[in-house]
Design a protein around this motif. Sequence first.
Motif, mmCIF file in Angstrom:
data_model
loop_
_atom_site.group_PDB
_atom_site.id
_atom_site.type_symbol
_atom_site.label_atom_id
_atom_site.label_comp_id
_atom_site.label_asym_id
_atom_site.label_seq_id
_atom_site.Cartn_x
_atom_site.Cartn_y
_atom_site.Cartn_z
ATOM 1 N N VAL A 119 12.207 83.679 68.569
ATOM 2 C CA VAL A 119 12.430 82.932 69.817
ATOM 3 C C VAL A 119 13.343 81.755 69.505
ATOM 4 O O VAL A 119 13.142 81.062 68.496
ATOM 5 C CB VAL A 119 11.102 82.406 70.409
ATOM 6 N N ASP A 120 14.359 81.554 70.328
ATOM 7 C CA ASP A 120 15.109 80.305 70.196
ATOM 8 C C ASP A 120 15.271 79.652 71.558
ATOM 9 O O ASP A 120 15.453 80.326 72.575
ATOM 10 C CB ASP A 120 16.449 80.497 69.480
ATOM 11 N N VAL A 121 15.155 78.341 71.544
ATOM 12 C CA VAL A 121 15.206 77.536 72.769
ATOM 13 C C VAL A 121 16.311 76.504 72.600
ATOM 14 O O VAL A 121 16.364 75.803 71.581
ATOM 15 C CB VAL A 121 13.859 76.830 73.029
ATOM 16 N N ALA A 122 17.195 76.414 73.596
ATOM 17 C CA ALA A 122 18.322 75.479 73.528
ATOM 18 C C ALA A 122 18.105 74.324 74.503
ATOM 19 O O ALA A 122 17.655 74.526 75.636
ATOM 20 C CB ALA A 122 19.627 76.200 73.850
ATOM 21 N N TRP A 123 18.445 73.115 74.040
ATOM 22 C CA TRP A 123 18.349 71.901 74.853
ATOM 23 C C TRP A 123 19.732 71.261 74.952
ATOM 24 O O TRP A 123 20.395 71.032 73.935
ATOM 25 C CB TRP A 123 17.364 70.915 74.210
ATOM 26 N N TYR A 124 20.146 70.971 76.193
ATOM 27 C CA TYR A 124 21.442 70.330 76.406
ATOM 28 C C TYR A 124 21.322 68.850 76.049
ATOM 29 O O TYR A 124 20.478 68.127 76.580
ATOM 30 C CB TYR A 124 21.882 70.487 77.860
ATOM 31 N N THR A 125 22.177 68.381 75.132
ATOM 32 C CA THR A 125 22.097 66.995 74.651
ATOM 33 C C THR A 125 23.309 66.164 75.056
ATOM 34 O O THR A 125 23.472 65.037 74.585
ATOM 35 C CB THR A 125 21.968 66.982 73.116
ATOM 36 N N GLY A 126 24.175 66.705 75.937
ATOM 37 C CA GLY A 126 25.356 65.973 76.381
ATOM 38 C C GLY A 126 26.598 66.364 75.607
ATOM 39 O O GLY A 126 26.534 66.976 74.531
ATOM 40 N N LYS A 127 27.761 66.021 76.160
ATOM 41 C CA LYS A 127 29.057 66.301 75.530
ATOM 42 C C LYS A 127 29.235 67.792 75.244
ATOM 43 O O LYS A 127 29.793 68.191 74.216
ATOM 44 C CB LYS A 127 29.218 65.496 74.240
ATOM 45 N N LYS A 128 28.704 68.627 76.170
ATOM 46 C CA LYS A 128 28.809 70.085 76.075
ATOM 47 C C LYS A 128 28.226 70.632 74.767
ATOM 48 O O LYS A 128 28.700 71.629 74.223
ATOM 49 C CB LYS A 128 30.265 70.527 76.216
ATOM 50 N N GLN A 131 21.076 71.561 71.302
ATOM 51 C CA GLN A 131 20.245 71.631 70.093
ATOM 52 C C GLN A 131 19.436 72.911 70.179
ATOM 53 O O GLN A 131 18.658 73.099 71.112
ATOM 54 C CB GLN A 131 19.317 70.423 69.996
ATOM 55 N N ALA A 132 19.634 73.812 69.222
ATOM 56 C CA ALA A 132 18.931 75.104 69.216
ATOM 57 C C ALA A 132 17.721 75.017 68.299
ATOM 58 O O ALA A 132 17.848 74.677 67.116
ATOM 59 C CB ALA A 132 19.866 76.212 68.757
ATOM 60 N N GLU A 133 16.541 75.311 68.850
ATOM 61 C CA GLU A 133 15.294 75.313 68.084
ATOM 62 C C GLU A 133 14.844 76.765 67.928
ATOM 63 O O GLU A 133 14.561 77.443 68.921
ATOM 64 C CB GLU A 133 14.236 74.472 68.801
ATOM 65 N N CYS A 134 14.801 77.230 66.694
ATOM 66 C CA CYS A 134 14.615 78.658 66.409
ATOM 67 C C CYS A 134 13.282 78.904 65.715
ATOM 68 O O CYS A 134 12.964 78.251 64.715
ATOM 69 C CB CYS A 134 15.760 79.174 65.541
ATOM 70 N N PHE A 135 12.525 79.855 66.244
ATOM 71 C CA PHE A 135 11.186 80.174 65.735
ATOM 72 C C PHE A 135 11.129 81.621 65.257
ATOM 73 O O PHE A 135 11.788 82.503 65.823
ATOM 74 C CB PHE A 135 10.127 80.026 66.834
ATOM 75 N N TYR A 136 10.316 81.842 64.229
ATOM 76 C CA TYR A 136 9.892 83.193 63.878
ATOM 77 C C TYR A 136 8.378 83.199 64.031
ATOM 78 O O TYR A 136 7.657 82.571 63.247
ATOM 79 C CB TYR A 136 10.297 83.555 62.451
ATOM 80 N N LEU A 137 7.902 83.863 65.085
ATOM 81 C CA LEU A 137 6.485 83.834 65.447
ATOM 82 C C LEU A 137 5.802 85.119 65.006
ATOM 83 O O LEU A 137 6.365 86.211 65.137
ATOM 84 C CB LEU A 137 6.327 83.665 66.958
ATOM 85 N N THR A 138 4.587 84.988 64.501
ATOM 86 C CA THR A 138 3.782 86.156 64.149
ATOM 87 C C THR A 138 2.437 86.030 64.846
ATOM 88 O O THR A 138 1.882 84.931 64.947
ATOM 89 C CB THR A 138 3.563 86.254 62.627
ATOM 90 N N PHE A 139 1.941 87.148 65.328
ATOM 91 C CA PHE A 139 0.649 87.137 66.011
ATOM 92 C C PHE A 139 -0.412 87.682 65.057
ATOM 93 O O PHE A 139 -1.055 88.697 65.290
ATOM 94 C CB PHE A 139 0.760 87.923 67.316
ATOM 95 N N ASN A 140 -0.522 86.954 63.938
ATOM 96 C CA ASN A 140 -1.486 87.214 62.873
ATOM 97 C C ASN A 140 -1.787 85.860 62.234
ATOM 98 O O ASN A 140 -1.330 84.829 62.750
ATOM 99 C CB ASN A 140 -0.927 88.244 61.877
ATOM 100 N N PRO A 141 -2.542 85.782 61.151
ATOM 101 C CA PRO A 141 -2.909 84.467 60.606
ATOM 102 C C PRO A 141 -1.749 83.536 60.263
ATOM 103 O O PRO A 141 -1.944 82.324 60.169
ATOM 104 C CB PRO A 141 -3.713 84.831 59.350
#
Length: 664
Positions: A119-128, A131-141
């Motif tokens: 999953v990656d989520v992008a946030w607009y921080t101005g000046k076009k 900031q991309a926040e990138c996750f590798y998620l597992t549905f285990n421990p």
Amino acid sequence: MKKPKNFFPRSVLRSFVDDIKKLVSTNEGRMIILEMIEDIPYELRNSLITNLGSFYEPELVDFFYLLKLEYGREFELICNRTLEKYSMAGIDTSPPQILNGKFFGAYASMTRQSGRIAVDVAWYTGKKQVQAECFYLTFNPDGIHSFFLVEGMSQRRYEADRKYLKDMVAISYEEACFLISRAYEYNVRNMSKPAPGRFLYNKYLQESTDFSCEWQRKLIEKLSIRLNPRQIVNSLFHAVKHQDLDYVSALLSAGVDRAGADKHLLQPGSILVEGGVSDAYGNHERVSIKAYAVTLEERQLLHHEYLVKLAKKMDRSWQIMYIENTQSKRVLSHADVNPFEKEISCRVYEIINLDLLFDILDKVDDIREVKELPYGMHMRIHCCEDDFTMPVSIMSDVLADLVINGEEFVIMSKDYNSILEFDRLLTRGINYPVLKIGEYEINILSAFRYLGGQYLRFEDILLQDEVDSIFEDGMRFISTRYLLKDRETVLKQINSLAKIGYRFSDDYDVFYQLEEDGEEGCFLAEYLVGLNWITLSTFGDRDMNRARRIFENKMYDCLEFDGLEIRKEGIFDILTAEIKKEYPDLEPFLKDIYLNKWYNSQLPTLHGMSPCEAYQTEEGTRLLWAMFKKIKDRNGKRCGPGPIAGIQLKEYIRKLEQKKHKNI
């Protein structure tokens, strides 16, 4: 009060402060700071952070707020105390602004059926820029397995990159929050540590994720590729293996009678050893599947057979309509269907150059450390088998296990070609890090014992009598280890559960939790509490699951799971000569609760009967005397104290006789 010892020279601390000042102003720099903290040994972190507070630098304010956001209670008191000192010294202690942006977009990979998702989520921080926040998620421990971010990425580049990723689909902010929160719940449930970066992704965890079951099912369908009936059923067993309950619920929703699955597959404490499709028949619209599963429940193997019926939905995808457990039976130790009897290949080496060996291992992809052993470590190379055309097993996603154990290095794999390929990697070049000394085939159960650190040398496995056991009376004492983040709160929790306690020193306590109902003095759990660690110990997996569920309730911020182990010396291993002398009533107390527990426990060695029940039948009496013979033989061979040092054979027999006369 004694001043704590300073383990860090002033020059080292000064260098650390200078690095923090350079990095703490950006989120990427803050992530690097967290990596630096993680590299510090756990037992030294409190001392380091306390000593950093002696530098009155304005930039360190952001650093201490970063620690509070990332680690919560673990360093909260130290950070608050330091910030108060800074405030009194006239330094501005206003909290920093971690992110000032607007949600721009989010994407997720279509791999939800595998129990893993990017999953990656992008946030607009101005000046076009975003900031991309990138996750590798597992549905285990593992939960939130990894996290990284990219600052200052242009909008155009972000959108262009996503167009080339064909297996990524756009998701909403609510869907992103739900996925990240659900993965984090696995960290909470298993007391495991999520990836560093919580100071940034905590905003997703605070959002409401209370969505309907139908909404969740549609999201899982959206993020999963279409599977045929065989793949769907195999993916169900894959999800059960990893306890991916959201995916199981999505497959068994829409009014499916799931009693057949709940009874054994989803029962707490039950472990799926193997499971999958054995036969299939049907047509384009409806398919019936015969499936099987082998589960481990309280050290007993059970073989289950299932009938699963699937039908096509309006969108032409397949859906489970019906599942029934048609048969369940106990698996004998040497039966053909016993997965633990399957052979795996092993190659044993003598380590010549440990540094060179580590250099080679660092270059291997998909390798991770599983746990430390008494004299080394266990590493595992994973392979992704996500097509679900074959049944799943405890070894299905494992390419090889690598063990450094003292002066030997061992490779284990079900695929002999993988061992040969790894051998070529080790023997490439002029200098060899290892020298081959043997090659063997052993069953999976013996392999797990070796991986668990039960043998000093690999060839000791060959001396092990398969019918022999260190737990002759069937009482297996297992421990869960934790690291303490908030010792005071943990002690309050233990005191509310365990009414009997002993203080052995200023930083070492033991507590015993007894059952609230049932037999008087019936043991549930032992807690050993050190300065920055704790162990929770019980007899058997069922009690461990129950005790952990009670103890860990609302304690995630105070504890961190650190592994499981078998206590070979049992509940009596704390009885040193000094402790016996100081607490003369402790050994009789332990004997009493131990024998009560033994008398009322259903034991695999008695075919699931308790000694209380076994003593009343002819077959049970025969099994009891066979157990007593093993205890007598082992005690005769033992030179020093052993697993049941506090209990003599006559005390078991006396317990049975006392209860028998009491019931007459």
